[in-house]
Scaffold this motif. Sequence first.
Motif, PDB file in Angstrom:
ATOM      1  N   MET A   1     -14.556  17.679 -11.121  1.00 58.46           N
ATOM      2  CA  MET A   1     -13.434  18.444 -11.659  1.00 58.46           C
ATOM      3  C   MET A   1     -13.190  19.677 -10.782  1.00 58.46           C
ATOM      4  N   ILE A   2     -11.925  19.917 -10.445  1.00 56.01           N
ATOM      5  CA  ILE A   2     -11.530  21.097  -9.682  1.00 56.01           C
ATOM      6  C   ILE A   2     -11.501  22.313 -10.612  1.00 56.01           C
ATOM      7  N   ARG A   3     -12.046  23.414 -10.149  1.00 54.13           N
ATOM      8  CA  ARG A   3     -11.910  24.684 -10.868  1.00 54.13           C
ATOM      9  C   ARG A   3     -10.855  25.514 -10.172  1.00 54.13           C
ATOM     10  N   ILE A   4      -9.903  26.018 -10.948  1.00 52.85           N
ATOM     11  CA  ILE A   4      -8.829  26.861 -10.427  1.00 52.85           C
ATOM     12  C   ILE A   4      -9.065  28.274 -10.946  1.00 52.85           C
ATOM     13  N   LEU A   5      -9.079  29.236 -10.038  1.00 57.53           N
ATOM     14  CA  LEU A   5      -9.280  30.627 -10.419  1.00 57.53           C
ATOM     15  C   LEU A   5      -7.991  31.402 -10.182  1.00 57.53           C
ATOM     16  N   GLY A   6      -7.545  32.096 -11.221  1.00 56.79           N
ATOM     17  CA  GLY A   6      -6.326  32.889 -11.139  1.00 56.79           C
ATOM     18  C   GLY A   6      -5.545  32.798 -12.427  1.00 56.79           C
ATOM     19  N   LYS A   7      -4.814  33.860 -12.745  1.00 58.22           N
ATOM     20  CA  LYS A   7      -4.060  33.918 -14.000  1.00 58.22           C
ATOM     21  C   LYS A   7      -2.915  32.911 -14.015  1.00 58.22           C
ATOM     22  N   ALA A   8      -2.714  32.292 -15.160  1.00 57.22           N
ATOM     23  CA  ALA A   8      -1.689  31.252 -15.310  1.00 57.22           C
ATOM     24  C   ALA A   8      -0.278  31.796 -15.152  1.00 57.22           C
ATOM     25  N   SER A   9      -0.105  33.108 -15.223  1.00 58.21           N
ATOM     26  CA  SER A   9       1.225  33.695 -15.062  1.00 58.21           C
ATOM     27  C   SER A   9       1.637  33.810 -13.592  1.00 58.21           C
ATOM     28  N   SER A  10       0.685  33.659 -12.675  1.00 61.86           N
ATOM     29  CA  SER A  10       0.981  33.796 -11.247  1.00 61.86           C
ATOM     30  C   SER A  10       1.748  32.586 -10.727  1.00 61.86           C
ATOM     31  N   ILE A  11       2.832  32.834 -10.006  1.00 57.25           N
ATOM     32  CA  ILE A  11       3.625  31.730  -9.446  1.00 57.25           C
ATOM     33  C   ILE A  11       2.790  30.904  -8.468  1.00 57.25           C
ATOM     34  N   ASN A  12       1.905  31.551  -7.711  1.00 58.81           N
ATOM     35  CA  ASN A  12       1.084  30.820  -6.754  1.00 58.81           C
ATOM     36  C   ASN A  12      -0.012  30.022  -7.438  1.00 58.81           C
ATOM     37  N   VAL A  13      -0.578  30.572  -8.500  1.00 58.43           N
ATOM     38  CA  VAL A  13      -1.587  29.826  -9.254  1.00 58.43           C
ATOM     39  C   VAL A  13      -0.966  28.588  -9.881  1.00 58.43           C
ATOM     40  N   ARG A  14       0.238  28.715 -10.410  1.00 55.05           N
ATOM     41  CA  ARG A  14       0.871  27.600 -11.131  1.00 55.05           C
ATOM     42  C   ARG A  14       1.158  26.391 -10.245  1.00 55.05           C
ATOM     43  N   LYS A  15       1.256  26.611  -8.935  1.00 52.84           N
ATOM     44  CA  LYS A  15       1.423  25.471  -8.026  1.00 52.84           C
ATOM     45  C   LYS A  15       0.266  24.475  -8.168  1.00 52.84           C
ATOM     46  N   VAL A  16      -0.930  25.016  -8.364  1.00 56.10           N
ATOM     47  CA  VAL A  16      -2.135  24.195  -8.287  1.00 56.10           C
ATOM     48  C   VAL A  16      -2.293  23.266  -9.493  1.00 56.10           C
ATOM     49  N   PRO A  17      -2.222  23.756 -10.749  1.00 54.51           N
ATOM     50  CA  PRO A  17      -2.313  22.797 -11.853  1.00 54.51           C
ATOM     51  C   PRO A  17      -1.138  21.824 -11.891  1.00 54.51           C
ATOM     52  N   TRP A  18       0.048  22.276 -11.456  1.00 51.30           N
ATOM     53  CA  TRP A  18       1.179  21.349 -11.387  1.00 51.30           C
ATOM     54  C   TRP A  18       0.847  20.222 -10.414  1.00 51.30           C
ATOM     55  N   ALA A  19       0.341  20.567  -9.230  1.00 52.33           N
ATOM     56  CA  ALA A  19      -0.033  19.529  -8.259  1.00 52.33           C
ATOM     57  C   ALA A  19      -1.132  18.631  -8.815  1.00 52.33           C
ATOM     58  N   CYS A  20      -2.125  19.230  -9.464  1.00 51.87           N
ATOM     59  CA  CYS A  20      -3.212  18.429 -10.043  1.00 51.87           C
ATOM     60  C   CYS A  20      -2.671  17.413 -11.035  1.00 51.87           C
ATOM     61  N   GLU A  21      -1.746  17.818 -11.872  1.00 57.29           N
ATOM     62  CA  GLU A  21      -1.212  16.902 -12.886  1.00 57.29           C
ATOM     63  C   GLU A  21      -0.347  15.815 -12.264  1.00 57.29           C
ATOM     64  N   GLU A  22       0.393  16.150 -11.216  1.00 53.32           N
ATOM     65  CA  GLU A  22       1.194  15.126 -10.531  1.00 53.32           C
ATOM     66  C   GLU A  22       0.284  14.085  -9.866  1.00 53.32           C
ATOM     67  N   ILE A  23      -0.853  14.535  -9.342  1.00 59.45           N
ATOM     68  CA  ILE A  23      -1.768  13.641  -8.630  1.00 59.45           C
ATOM     69  C   ILE A  23      -2.711  12.913  -9.588  1.00 59.45           C
ATOM     70  N   GLY A  24      -3.026  13.554 -10.724  1.00 62.06           N
ATOM     71  CA  GLY A  24      -3.967  12.973 -11.678  1.00 62.06           C
ATOM     72  C   GLY A  24      -5.381  13.499 -11.493  1.00 62.06           C
ATOM     73  N   ILE A  25      -5.516  14.740 -11.087  1.00 65.13           N
ATOM     74  CA  ILE A  25      -6.816  15.364 -10.846  1.00 65.13           C
ATOM     75  C   ILE A  25      -7.226  16.170 -12.078  1.00 65.13           C
ATOM     76  N   ALA A  26      -8.444  15.959 -12.539  1.00 65.41           N
ATOM     77  CA  ALA A  26      -8.968  16.768 -13.646  1.00 65.41           C
ATOM     78  C   ALA A  26      -9.266  18.174 -13.131  1.00 65.41           C
ATOM     79  N   TYR A  27      -8.953  19.178 -13.936  1.00 66.22           N
ATOM     80  CA  TYR A  27      -9.172  20.558 -13.511  1.00 66.22           C
ATOM     81  C   TYR A  27      -9.446  21.437 -14.717  1.00 66.22           C
ATOM     82  N   SER A  28     -10.028  22.575 -14.429  1.00 62.87           N
ATOM     83  CA  SER A  28     -10.138  23.654 -15.408  1.00 62.87           C
ATOM     84  C   SER A  28      -9.614  24.907 -14.724  1.00 62.87           C
ATOM     85  N   ARG A  29      -9.220  25.891 -15.510  1.00 63.17           N
ATOM     86  CA  ARG A  29      -8.701  27.134 -14.940  1.00 63.17           C
ATOM     87  C   ARG A  29      -9.329  28.321 -15.646  1.00 63.17           C
TER      88      ARG A  29
END
Length: 198
Positions: free
Chosen positions: A1-29
């Motif tokens: 599982m990928i760990r994402i560090l950064g506040k969910a309000s950040s435009i740059n942080v939001r790129k990462v979970p969006w990409a994870c969901e498009e690809i099908g990667i499990a993640y936590s933030r």
Amino acid sequence: MIRILGKASSINVRKVPWACEEIGIAYSRADDGPEMAQNPNGLVPVIVDDDFVLWESNSIIRYLANKWSAHTLQPTEPRARAEVDRWIDWQATEFNSAWRYAFSAIVRRNPAFNDPRDIEASKKQWSRMMEILDSQLARTGAHVAGAAFTLADIPIGLSVNRWFMTPFERPAFAHVGAYYERLSARPAFLKHGRNGIA
């Protein structure tokens, strides 16, 4: 599982979970973590993939697409890939630079961004970037790099959301408006992009 560090309000942080969901990667933030110290810039996002720590949002989404062989998002054919990369880089340089001052003044109400002339100049440049995007979308008829949704649509889509979420008088761009609605058919965009956060 990928760990994402950064506040969910950040435009740059939001790129990462969006990409994870498009690809099908499990993640936590999480907002923060000890690995943040490995980014000399002190900025988010940072990802942790086993013992690998990576920072810079566009490098992160490219890494995820490459590692998980998401070739529909990041093509392997050199010219198609270059087209995707070009628009990702354009968002990071030209597009972001255009809206930064106006957005900081109007939405963030940052007192360091309070010069009326600079606000107007930023709004004008932002509109010019949107005009470039509108022309590109008119050419492709669908997404930024062509007919299909690609990795380029993630950073561009978040910036387009910011355009619509910022309260100022702006010109209408028909192709950008249609693109925004097209992205809104994607559950991951509604969750991480068009979710009420500019």
